[in-house]
Enzyme design. Structure first.
Site, PDB file in Angstrom:
ATOM      1  N   ASP A 191       6.240  -3.868  -0.423  1.00 36.49           N
ATOM      2  CA  ASP A 191       7.257  -3.052  -1.062  1.00 36.49           C
ATOM      3  C   ASP A 191       8.150  -2.372  -0.035  1.00 36.49           C
ATOM      4  O   ASP A 191       9.347  -2.205  -0.271  1.00 36.49           O
ATOM      5  CB  ASP A 191       6.603  -2.017  -1.995  1.00 36.49           C
ATOM      6  CG  ASP A 191       6.255  -2.629  -3.333  1.00 36.49           C
ATOM      7  OD1 ASP A 191       7.131  -3.305  -3.913  1.00 36.49           O
ATOM      8  OD2 ASP A 191       5.107  -2.463  -3.792  1.00 36.49           O
ATOM      9  N   GLU A 216       5.328   2.967   1.040  1.00 34.45           N
ATOM     10  CA  GLU A 216       5.980   1.742   0.564  1.00 34.45           C
ATOM     11  C   GLU A 216       7.470   1.971   0.339  1.00 34.45           C
ATOM     12  O   GLU A 216       8.212   1.047   0.059  1.00 34.45           O
ATOM     13  CB  GLU A 216       5.382   1.299  -0.775  1.00 34.45           C
ATOM     14  CG  GLU A 216       3.890   1.112  -0.740  1.00 34.45           C
ATOM     15  CD  GLU A 216       3.343   0.611  -2.055  1.00 34.45           C
ATOM     16  OE1 GLU A 216       3.195  -0.605  -2.193  1.00 34.45           O
ATOM     17  OE2 GLU A 216       3.077   1.436  -2.954  1.00 34.45           O
ATOM     18  N   CYS A 238      -1.665  -2.505   4.715  1.00 35.73           N
ATOM     19  CA  CYS A 238      -2.339  -3.309   3.680  1.00 35.73           C
ATOM     20  C   CYS A 238      -1.396  -4.297   3.011  1.00 35.73           C
ATOM     21  O   CYS A 238      -1.774  -4.964   2.077  1.00 35.73           O
ATOM     22  CB  CYS A 238      -3.000  -2.405   2.642  1.00 35.73           C
ATOM     23  SG  CYS A 238      -1.822  -1.429   1.702  1.00 35.73           S
ATOM     24  N   HIS A 293       3.307 -12.042  -6.462  1.00 35.33           N
ATOM     25  CA  HIS A 293       1.869 -12.066  -6.677  1.00 35.33           C
ATOM     26  C   HIS A 293       1.302 -13.473  -6.683  1.00 35.33           C
ATOM     27  O   HIS A 293       0.122 -13.679  -6.418  1.00 35.33           O
ATOM     28  CB  HIS A 293       1.470 -11.196  -7.862  1.00 35.33           C
ATOM     29  CG  HIS A 293       1.506  -9.751  -7.459  1.00 35.33           C
ATOM     30  ND1 HIS A 293       2.634  -8.994  -7.551  1.00 35.33           N
ATOM     31  CD2 HIS A 293       0.591  -8.985  -6.830  1.00 35.33           C
ATOM     32  CE1 HIS A 293       2.397  -7.791  -7.032  1.00 35.33           C
ATOM     33  NE2 HIS A 293       1.160  -7.763  -6.594  1.00 35.33           N
TER      34      HIS A 293
HETATM   35  C1  PEP Z   1       2.526  -3.571  -0.733  1.00 36.13           C
HETATM   36  O1  PEP Z   1       3.484  -3.258  -1.438  1.00 36.13           O
HETATM   37  O2  PEP Z   1       2.637  -3.948   0.444  1.00 36.13           O
HETATM   38  C2  PEP Z   1       1.151  -3.512  -1.274  1.00 36.13           C
HETATM   39  C3  PEP Z   1       0.121  -3.678  -0.479  1.00 36.13           C
HETATM   40  O3  PEP Z   1       0.996  -3.337  -2.616  1.00 36.13           O
HETATM   41  P1  PEP Z   1       1.317  -4.490  -3.700  1.00 36.13           P
HETATM   42  O4  PEP Z   1       1.565  -5.764  -2.966  1.00 36.13           O
HETATM   43  O5  PEP Z   1       0.153  -4.572  -4.613  1.00 36.13           O
HETATM   44  O6  PEP Z   1       2.541  -3.946  -4.366  1.00 36.13           O
HETATM   45 MG    MG Z   2       3.172  -2.239  -3.294  1.00 33.95          MG
END
Ligand code: PEP
Ligand code: MG
Length: 555
Positions: A435, A411, A482, A184
């Site tokens: 993920d 994911e 995404c 993150h």
């Molecule tokens: C992902 O896992 O690609 C996603 C978009 O969700 P996050 O990064 O919030 O886990």
């Molecule tokens: Mg994710």
């Protein structure tokens, strides 16, 4: 010159002097004082006073809401009850260091027990205690440095709060020793358009004051750069600035095929920036980012306000809201506080929501209410869906609340492999490549030591994307991307070739992706995808795509 390898975030480049983030100070030992009660008391008082003065001065310099926060911290530092606690320990024979450490820890535990707003101040106390300790020991305080000039920040890793508070006029680039491309920290860096290279293991050797070039496009940090290298880096930085000012057309390939370019957002306040950068809607609204520090589940009213603000910014546009995605790197105290050995494989995402179905129902209620009051085209989706049964569970529940478009995030490899069955029930799929890569490669997205595996260019990941793209095409259902992969312009083209119908990314990445898409036709994107799928590993997939792309005409 020498080159340190890491994982670049975005395409930026920056140069400047290194300033290292100072790491947390070790706790003092409880050894008896050798200088006596009066001297220890004076030391403690001086240190607390100096820290309070410094916090006030920083607040005054920062102004706005930062000033309020810092002044409140200064007041906590000088709190008389806390002073009494420190003195009591000194009177019993402790050093000022131990007395401050122990008294602050006690006060922290009390605040935590009270909970609510006061509970949230507990982390502030740690920060103040560290500052006072640093003062007593005559060393720099831990945390984000403020050297008073622009600099390259080098840190082991950053807490989301540190990244969120970075002064972007001063931080030219970010280099972390730990952290993969989808940690993150990386996501926030991308969101804020900070030039960053993460997982740079050898950055541990960088020293304060040395000049480096941080090249996110190449994923390198260059030490002792030549004048020539510095000049080229400056020129590239200037060129990127001009790409940012190109017209904000909707996403489309060179042959006119439209590929909607959407924004990944974490709070409604970021909507204006996304719109200004030409986002055609929102492809991923991470609702859990709103409540990361909440001890209790947010109320329906609190949520409705946030969602209403978000949806109001996109009248007539698609806005995909993800249900609270708690667990692993994003723990939510009110959804999953049980200790798990492997939280990434635990009760997270939809599994955690299902275990607290009332929270899921409240979120759907708030979304349905906000939807009724606004003009956006609201889509909802569940995170971490692993089975067809979970798909049916979530989409049925969402429709029960009158939410018309309900889909799932892909994911977990199982749902990619069963994409045709999943999409028989869901209105759409949105592939979370962060993920999906973590689970396909069995490599923790937070660990610098396995960052090399965390590469969405890996053909194993791309084959799973192909499964979903093909199922979407057969069933006439949209398939969005995404994860961070959508923000890599070359990979974005490959993903379209694999069947992605929209791409969602940090708004700062929109300009580069928009430009690159416009240079390729759908046929070319499909050929590039074939080349990537046929490779043995991520590096060869990148290379194969670059080599083939070089043979295509300029459109
Ligand atoms: C992902 O896992 O690609 C996603 C978009 O969700 P996050 O990064 O919030 O886990
Ligand atoms: Mg994710």
């Amino acid at each position: 010159m020498s080159e340190l390898r890491g994982v670049g975030i975005g395409l930026g480049v920056a140069q400047g002097p290194v300033v290292r983030m100072t790491e947390a100070l070790p706790a003092p030992e409880n050894t008896p004082s050798t200088v006596g009660v009066d001297a220890e008391r004076a030391r403690a008082r001086d240190a607390v006073g100096a820290v309070a003065a410094e916090l006030n001065a920083r607040g005054e310099a920062a102004g706005g809401s930062a000033q309020e926060v810092l002044e409140a911290q200064a007041m906590i530092a000088e709190d008389p009850t806390l002073q009494d606690e420190v003195d009591a320990r000194i009177d019993a024979g402790s050093t000022a260091e131990w007395a401050v450490h122990d008294a602050f820890a006690g006060f922290r535990a009390t605040l935590e027990a009270v909970g609510g707003y006061l509970g949230e101040r507990a982390a502030d106390l740690d920060d103040i205690a560290q500052r006072v300790l640093a003062h007593l020991r005559g060393v720099a305080a831990p945390g984000v440095p403020d050297p008073g000039h622009p600099y390259i920040l080098v840190a082991r890793d950053l807490a989301p709060a540190d990244t969120a508070l970075l002064n972007l006029d001063q931080v030219l680039a970010l280099v972390t020793i730990d952290g993969g491309p989808t940690s993150h920290t990386a996501i926030l860096a991308r969101e804020k358009g900070i030039v960053a290279v993460v997982g740079t293991v050898r950055a541990a050797d960088l020293v304060d004051g040395e000049t480096v070039i941080v090249d996110a496009a190449a994923g390198t940090v260059i030490t002792s750069p030549s004048d020539d290298e510095k000049q080229r880096a400056a020129q590239r930085a200037a060129e990127r600035l001009s790409a940012d000012t190109a017209p904000l057309t909707p996403g489309a390939l060179a042959d006119g095929t439209s590929i909607a370019l959407l924004a990944n957002l974490g709070k409604p306040a970021d909507a204006a920036d996304a719109v200004a950068r030409g986002a055609e809607g929102v492809g991923l609204f991470r609702t859990e980012f709103l409540f990361l520090s909440s001890a209790q589940a947010p109320t329906v009213a609190q949520q409705r306000e946030q969602y209403r603000e978000l949806l109001s910014a996109f009248p007539g546009k698609k806005v995909v809201v993800r249900m609270l995605d708690a667990g692993a790197d994003k723990p939510l105290a009110f959804l999953n506080d049980a200790h798990e050995e492997n939280p990434a494989l635990g009760l997270r995402g939809l599994r955690a929501l299902r275990a607290s179905e009332d929270i899921l129902r409240e979120q759907l209620t708030a979304l349905a209410e906000a939807d009724a009051e606004t003009e956006a085209d609201l889509w909802v989706m569940a995170p971490m869906v692993a089975t067809v049964e979970e798909t049916v569970y979530f989409t049925d529940l969402a429709r029960e609340y009158g939410l018309k478009t309900a889909g799932v995030m892909v994911e977990v490899p199982s749902s990619a492999l069963l994409a045709d069955r999943v999409l028989a029930h869901a209105d759409f799929a949105s592939i979370g490549t962060n993920d999906l890569t973590q689970y396909t490669m069995a490599a923790d997205r937070l660990l610098g030591s396995v960052a090399g595996f965390q590469d969405p260019w890996h053909p194993a990941v791309l084959r799973l994307v192909r499964e979903v793209g093909a199922a979407g095409a057969r069933l006439g259902k949209p398939v969005g991307i995404c994860g961070e992969a959508a923000a890599d312009p070359q990979l974005a083209v490959v993903l379209v070739g694999l069947g992605a119908t929209s791409l969602s990314m940090a708004p700062s990445a929109l300009a580069d992706v928009r430009h690159t898409l416009s240079t390729r036709t759908l046929d070319e994107a499909r050929s590039l995808a074939e080349a990537a799928l046929a490779a043995d590993d991520a590096a060869s997939a990148r290379q194969a795509v670059a080599t083939l792309a070089a043979t295509f005409p300029h459109h």
